[in-house]
Design a protein around this motif. Sequence first.
Motif, PDB file in Angstrom:
ATOM      1  N   MET A 153      29.092 -30.454 141.272  1.00  0.00           N
ATOM      2  CA  MET A 153      30.157 -30.118 142.216  1.00  0.00           C
ATOM      3  C   MET A 153      30.431 -28.612 142.194  1.00  0.00           C
ATOM      4  O   MET A 153      30.272 -27.963 141.160  1.00  0.00           O
ATOM      5  CB  MET A 153      31.448 -30.871 141.866  1.00  0.00           C
ATOM      6  CG  MET A 153      31.298 -32.389 141.879  1.00  0.00           C
ATOM      7  SD  MET A 153      32.890 -33.254 141.943  1.00  0.00           S
ATOM      8  CE  MET A 153      33.596 -32.787 140.369  1.00  0.00           C
ATOM      9  N   LEU A 154      30.867 -28.112 143.332  1.00  0.00           N
ATOM     10  CA  LEU A 154      31.270 -26.710 143.472  1.00  0.00           C
ATOM     11  C   LEU A 154      32.655 -26.639 144.104  1.00  0.00           C
ATOM     12  O   LEU A 154      32.992 -27.447 144.982  1.00  0.00           O
ATOM     13  CB  LEU A 154      30.287 -25.948 144.355  1.00  0.00           C
ATOM     14  CG  LEU A 154      28.953 -25.538 143.730  1.00  0.00           C
ATOM     15  CD1 LEU A 154      28.034 -24.960 144.801  1.00  0.00           C
ATOM     16  CD2 LEU A 154      29.151 -24.532 142.602  1.00  0.00           C
ATOM     17  N   GLY A 155      33.438 -25.651 143.689  1.00  0.00           N
ATOM     18  CA  GLY A 155      34.724 -25.394 144.313  1.00  0.00           C
ATOM     19  C   GLY A 155      34.547 -25.058 145.782  1.00  0.00           C
ATOM     20  O   GLY A 155      33.687 -24.247 146.137  1.00  0.00           O
ATOM     21  N   GLU A 156      35.365 -25.700 146.638  1.00  0.00           N
ATOM     22  CA  GLU A 156      35.159 -25.560 148.079  1.00  0.00           C
ATOM     23  C   GLU A 156      35.433 -24.149 148.592  1.00  0.00           C
ATOM     24  O   GLU A 156      35.073 -23.813 149.714  1.00  0.00           O
ATOM     25  CB  GLU A 156      36.024 -26.574 148.828  1.00  0.00           C
ATOM     26  CG  GLU A 156      37.515 -26.544 148.516  1.00  0.00           C
ATOM     27  CD  GLU A 156      38.288 -25.537 149.346  1.00  0.00           C
ATOM     28  OE1 GLU A 156      37.810 -25.203 150.442  1.00  0.00           O
ATOM     29  OE2 GLU A 156      39.349 -25.081 148.886  1.00  0.00           O
ATOM     30  N   ASP A 157      36.049 -23.300 147.776  1.00  0.00           N
ATOM     31  CA  ASP A 157      36.348 -21.940 148.217  1.00  0.00           C
ATOM     32  C   ASP A 157      35.249 -20.943 147.866  1.00  0.00           C
ATOM     33  O   ASP A 157      35.473 -19.731 147.880  1.00  0.00           O
ATOM     34  CB  ASP A 157      37.674 -21.476 147.619  1.00  0.00           C
ATOM     35  CG  ASP A 157      37.706 -21.538 146.090  1.00  0.00           C
ATOM     36  OD1 ASP A 157      36.811 -22.176 145.499  1.00  0.00           O
ATOM     37  OD2 ASP A 157      38.641 -20.977 145.488  1.00  0.00           O
ATOM     38  N   ILE A 158      34.050 -21.414 147.585  1.00  0.00           N
ATOM     39  CA  ILE A 158      32.962 -20.521 147.171  1.00  0.00           C
ATOM     40  C   ILE A 158      32.671 -19.454 148.221  1.00  0.00           C
ATOM     41  O   ILE A 158      32.364 -18.308 147.887  1.00  0.00           O
ATOM     42  CB  ILE A 158      31.677 -21.321 146.846  1.00  0.00           C
ATOM     43  CG1 ILE A 158      30.603 -20.396 146.253  1.00  0.00           C
ATOM     44  CG2 ILE A 158      31.164 -22.089 148.045  1.00  0.00           C
ATOM     45  CD1 ILE A 158      29.409 -21.125 145.683  1.00  0.00           C
ATOM     46  N   GLY A 159      32.808 -19.793 149.506  1.00  0.00           N
ATOM     47  CA  GLY A 159      32.537 -18.820 150.544  1.00  0.00           C
ATOM     48  C   GLY A 159      33.547 -17.693 150.594  1.00  0.00           C
ATOM     49  O   GLY A 159      33.265 -16.621 151.123  1.00  0.00           O
TER      50      GLY A 159
END
Length: 427
Positions: A153-159
């Motif tokens: 999983m990755l934090g959705e704010d990566i962008g």
Amino acid sequence: MASHRARRYTYGGVFLLIAAAVLTALIFSGLGPISSHAEASVGAQTWSDEFNGPAGSAPSAVKWKAETGGSGSGNSELQYYTDSRNNAALDGKGHLVITARKGNPSGYDCWYGPCQYTSAKLTTAHTFTQAYGRFEARIKVPRGQGIWPAFWMLGEDIGRVGWPANGEIDIMENIGREPGKVHGSLHGPGYSGSDPLTASYRLRGGKDFADGFHTYRVDWTPGSITFFVDGVKYERRTPSDVPGKPWPYDHPFYMILNVAVGGTWPGSPDASTRFPQQMIVDHVRVHAWKDGGGKGDGAAARTGRITGIGGMCVDVAGASSADRTPIQLHTCTGNAAQRWTVHGNGPIKALGKCLDVSGGSTATGAKIQLYRCNGTGAQQWKPTSEHTLVNPKSGKCLGTEDNGSTDGTRLQLSRCTGDAHQKWSLP
């Protein structure tokens, strides 16, 4: 996995990797179960995929999106990720099958030239995110030197904030040269690259994970993340493991399933590697989190658009994250200024800040703004069965100025009347 692994294994170098792996094996491989109970009570199931469908059909487009490309993900991986059913499809028996294949019949170009392999990478980045809860998958991993399956999983704010500030949770990773071992890791600021928080779990009796299905899960609460294999706990991490460093596991994450081929960590396939190789996924299930003391409503954090009158979106003006930025209606564009995280009864967040009543006012007509989260009553919102959002401190509803519905209409506190300008559809 993916781009984080580039930093994980190229920054530190192979020597550090081997040393860490040896140390981890010495510490964890000989241990029996630490515990088998849940770290926190879980709430209702919020998302699942049982992969029911005809053989050869594509994974649900409502639940999964395929990422494509042959960049190597910064890890010197060799595969090209496709959106083809040759690489990701249902088998008609209740399974998703991700297949890594040798060859390049479509003529894809990779970072090193013509691609040698294809595979698939599926994510819920645009379909489902959640903070806290239980995330699990029942998987039969592939085998072979250079094969690298993962559920992570990755934090959705990566962008917006980049990696590793967004946080990463590797629920399961396996590399072909370690057939009896899986890894669970956390990556965050100051503990990523070659130095994550990590542990491994080894099967007893010389068994391989590719021999059958195993269930991999994490139980994630506001203060801990605990890793399990087949219900056996083998790793628990808390902010105390990274004193003085950020703990970026307090916001929604999305899930990823993929099979990489090659890369700095697993190494390349060799003459012993047989293709095609398949990762078979029986199910993926997510439950909400509810603390053991029964505080809170147990509702999962959900992220997406909040829409109101005329199908317009709740929007942060100018996509600015500055304190006191006005909140308005705007045509839905799908950008970050319209991605709101709703925590049941409580704060509503976007761009790392909270939906806030200006000045903490309780007056009708008080304007709504973005402001740093502070836990005050001005930032508490309660969804109702009538599709209104009530601010309990004031007893008033979220509405629009002058009952407006056009681009740029400000949001404000309004006396609750149930009118259309007070109706909201949440993620």
